[in-house]
Design a protein around this motif. Structure first.
Motif, PDB file in Angstrom:
ATOM      1  N   GLY A 123       0.818  -1.241   0.262  1.00  0.00           N
ATOM      2  CA  GLY A 123       0.111   0.062  -0.067  1.00  0.00           C
ATOM      3  C   GLY A 123       0.915   1.419  -0.078  1.00  0.00           C
ATOM      4  N   HIS A 124       0.076   2.406  -0.289  1.00  0.00           N
ATOM      5  CA  HIS A 124       1.006   3.662  -0.358  1.00  0.00           C
ATOM      6  C   HIS A 124       0.915   4.381   0.768  1.00  0.00           C
ATOM      7  CE1 HIS A 124       1.382   2.549  -4.526  1.00  0.00           C
ATOM      8  NE2 HIS A 124       0.010   2.358  -4.873  1.00  0.00           N
ATOM      9  N   GLY A 125       0.597   3.911   1.961  1.00  0.00           N
ATOM     10  CA  GLY A 125       0.566   4.661   3.097  1.00  0.00           C
ATOM     11  C   GLY A 125      -0.905   5.329   3.398  1.00  0.00           C
ATOM     12  N   LEU A 126      -0.860   5.697   4.659  1.00  0.00           N
ATOM     13  CA  LEU A 126      -2.155   6.179   5.424  1.00  0.00           C
ATOM     14  C   LEU A 126      -2.224   7.829   5.064  1.00  0.00           C
ATOM     15  CD1 LEU A 126      -2.664   4.412   8.720  1.00  0.00           C
ATOM     16  CD2 LEU A 126      -3.407   3.540   6.419  1.00  0.00           C
ATOM     17  N   LEU A 127      -3.525   8.021   4.767  1.00  0.00           N
ATOM     18  CA  LEU A 127      -3.732   9.926   4.689  1.00  0.00           C
ATOM     19  C   LEU A 127      -3.363  10.030   6.320  1.00  0.00           C
ATOM     20  CD1 LEU A 127      -6.748  10.056   2.723  1.00  0.00           C
ATOM     21  CD2 LEU A 127      -4.528  10.503   2.019  1.00  0.00           C
ATOM     22  N   PRO A 128      -2.729  11.460   6.379  1.00  0.00           N
ATOM     23  CA  PRO A 128      -2.366  11.965   7.545  1.00  0.00           C
ATOM     24  C   PRO A 128      -3.659  12.036   8.723  1.00  0.00           C
ATOM     25  CG  PRO A 128      -1.356  13.452   6.003  1.00  0.00           C
ATOM     26  CD  PRO A 128      -2.254  12.217   5.172  1.00  0.00           C
ATOM     27  N   GLU A 129      -4.959  12.450   8.121  1.00  0.00           N
ATOM     28  CA  GLU A 129      -5.968  12.304   8.860  1.00  0.00           C
ATOM     29  C   GLU A 129      -6.554  10.963   9.506  1.00  0.00           C
ATOM     30  OE1 GLU A 129      -7.493  13.000   4.655  1.00  0.00           O
ATOM     31  OE2 GLU A 129      -5.809  13.828   5.926  1.00  0.00           O
ATOM     32  N   VAL A 130      -6.387   9.911   8.555  1.00  0.00           N
ATOM     33  CA  VAL A 130      -6.381   8.664   9.113  1.00  0.00           C
ATOM     34  C   VAL A 130      -5.253   8.195   9.972  1.00  0.00           C
ATOM     35  CG1 VAL A 130      -6.461   6.108   8.317  1.00  0.00           C
ATOM     36  CG2 VAL A 130      -7.560   7.969   6.947  1.00  0.00           C
ATOM     37  N   ALA A 131      -4.078   8.448   9.890  1.00  0.00           N
ATOM     38  CA  ALA A 131      -2.957   7.850  10.674  1.00  0.00           C
ATOM     39  C   ALA A 131      -3.087   8.557  12.106  1.00  0.00           C
ATOM     40  CB  ALA A 131      -1.674   8.417   9.997  1.00  0.00           C
ATOM     41  N   ASN A 170       5.157   6.819   9.107  1.00  0.00           N
ATOM     42  CA  ASN A 170       4.799   7.475   7.972  1.00  0.00           C
ATOM     43  C   ASN A 170       5.821   8.054   7.216  1.00  0.00           C
ATOM     44  OD1 ASN A 170       6.043   9.387   9.731  1.00  0.00           O
ATOM     45  ND2 ASN A 170       4.092  10.627   9.852  1.00  0.00           N
ATOM     46  N   SER A 171       7.253   7.582   7.710  1.00  0.00           N
ATOM     47  CA  SER A 171       8.253   7.751   6.793  1.00  0.00           C
ATOM     48  C   SER A 171       8.777   6.806   5.610  1.00  0.00           C
ATOM     49  CB  SER A 171       9.532   7.858   7.591  1.00  0.00           C
ATOM     50  OG  SER A 171       9.997   6.706   8.106  1.00  0.00           O
ATOM     51  N   SER A 172       7.857   5.615   5.795  1.00  0.00           N
ATOM     52  CA  SER A 172       7.943   4.698   4.747  1.00  0.00           C
ATOM     53  C   SER A 172       7.191   4.912   3.423  1.00  0.00           C
ATOM     54  CB  SER A 172       7.313   3.112   5.277  1.00  0.00           C
ATOM     55  OG  SER A 172       7.271   2.313   4.317  1.00  0.00           O
ATOM     56  N   THR A 175       2.851   1.161   3.394  1.00  0.00           N
ATOM     57  CA  THR A 175       2.020   1.154   4.679  1.00  0.00           C
ATOM     58  C   THR A 175       2.939   0.284   5.528  1.00  0.00           C
ATOM     59  OG1 THR A 175       0.202   1.259   3.414  1.00  0.00           O
ATOM     60  CG2 THR A 175      -0.038   0.957   5.577  1.00  0.00           C
ATOM     61  N   LYS A 176       3.328   0.696   6.702  1.00  0.00           N
ATOM     62  CA  LYS A 176       4.204  -0.013   7.524  1.00  0.00           C
ATOM     63  C   LYS A 176       3.868   0.445   8.945  1.00  0.00           C
ATOM     64  CE  LYS A 176       9.363  -0.396   8.749  1.00  0.00           C
ATOM     65  NZ  LYS A 176      10.511   0.071   8.177  1.00  0.00           N
ATOM     66  N   PHE A 177       3.719  -0.568   9.710  1.00  0.00           N
ATOM     67  CA  PHE A 177       3.629  -0.668  11.146  1.00  0.00           C
ATOM     68  C   PHE A 177       4.739  -1.269  11.817  1.00  0.00           C
ATOM     69  CE2 PHE A 177      -0.695   0.182   9.760  1.00  0.00           C
ATOM     70  CZ  PHE A 177      -1.232   1.123  10.614  1.00  0.00           C
ATOM     71  N   VAL A 178       4.920  -0.654  13.010  1.00  0.00           N
ATOM     72  CA  VAL A 178       6.391  -1.210  13.628  1.00  0.00           C
ATOM     73  C   VAL A 178       5.903  -1.369  15.290  1.00  0.00           C
ATOM     74  CG1 VAL A 178       8.607  -0.667  14.507  1.00  0.00           C
ATOM     75  CG2 VAL A 178       7.685   0.247  12.238  1.00  0.00           C
ATOM     76  N   ILE A 179       6.302  -2.569  15.562  1.00  0.00           N
ATOM     77  CA  ILE A 179       6.210  -2.819  16.964  1.00  0.00           C
ATOM     78  C   ILE A 179       7.647  -2.691  17.625  1.00  0.00           C
ATOM     79  CG2 ILE A 179       5.539  -4.678  18.731  1.00  0.00           C
ATOM     80  CD1 ILE A 179       3.741  -5.834  16.450  1.00  0.00           C
ATOM     81  N   LYS A 180       7.667  -2.088  18.672  1.00  0.00           N
ATOM     82  CA  LYS A 180       9.242  -2.083  19.517  1.00  0.00           C
ATOM     83  C   LYS A 180       8.890  -2.722  20.740  1.00  0.00           C
ATOM     84  CE  LYS A 180      11.852   0.876  16.765  1.00  0.00           C
ATOM     85  NZ  LYS A 180      12.736   1.967  16.425  1.00  0.00           N
TER      86      LYS A 180
END
Length: 188
Positions: A123-131, A170-172, A175-180
């Motif tokens: 995917g091409h990422g999330l819109l800022p208002e969605v993120a 949001n730098s990807s 579409t990327k989610f990260v767990i630390k």
């Protein structure tokens, strides 16, 4: 006889696969919130998740790339971390259905004294208002009847209870989610 043995082998293989799926489903069906924190190789957790998702990915022609660097040990409640990863994987699955070249990448590695688990899709990422709303309970981008909007908020609670963080990167470009997660987290 050769043909019969071939069919028996196929039947045994299908039965073994079904047994693994049923075992994984039984594990997922129970509440793991009271399980003790234990050490698990990342590969054990991912194998549990993949057992429940590989057929769905295969049927929908989604390539899954898996990169586990040095197979870090995760001190956690295995069921809960598996549920979070499965939720992110299924969210990716739902989001990329209309793409021609569908792929999801899971990467697990140690970085800066933490274990990083990232789930990236084409995917091409999330819109800022969605993120900015994505972890809010009952917020969903899915069509009515297709999601409750609770998956990410529950996932966030689980990760915070493990001393970690989960966020949308949001730098990807994708579409990327990260767990630390901390390397050695103990309940207070």
């Amino acid at each position: 006889i050769a043909q019969t043995n071939k069919f028996l082998g196929l039947i045994k293989s299908a039965a073994d696969r079904a047994a693994k799926i049923v075992s994984s489903l039984k594990e997922f069906a129970r509440d793991g919130a009271q399980d003790p924190f234990e050490d698990y190789p990342a590969s054990d957790i991912i194998n549990m998740v993949l057992e429940l998702s590989k057929e769905r990915l295969k049927k929908n022609d989604i390539r899954l790339d898996l990169e586990i660097i040095d197979d870090p040990i995760i001190h956690c409640r295995k069921l809960e971390i598996s549920q979070v990863i499965l939720n992110l994987l299924f969210n990716s699955f739902d989001a990329i259905q209309d793409f021609k070249q569908k792929w999801i990448k899971i990467q697990i590695k140690k970085i800066d004294g933490k274990i990083s688990i990232s789930i990236t899709d084409c995917g091409h990422g999330l819109l800022p208002e969605v993120a900015e709303k994505i972890f809010t309970p009952f917020y969903t981008t899915k069509k009515t009847g297709q999601g409750t909007g609770l998956g990410l908020s529950i996932s966030q609670r689980i990760i915070v209870n493990h001393g970690g963080e989960i966020f949308y990167d949001n730098s990807s470009l994708n579409t990327k989610f990260v767990i630390k997660l901390p390397l050695n987290y103990e309940l207070a």
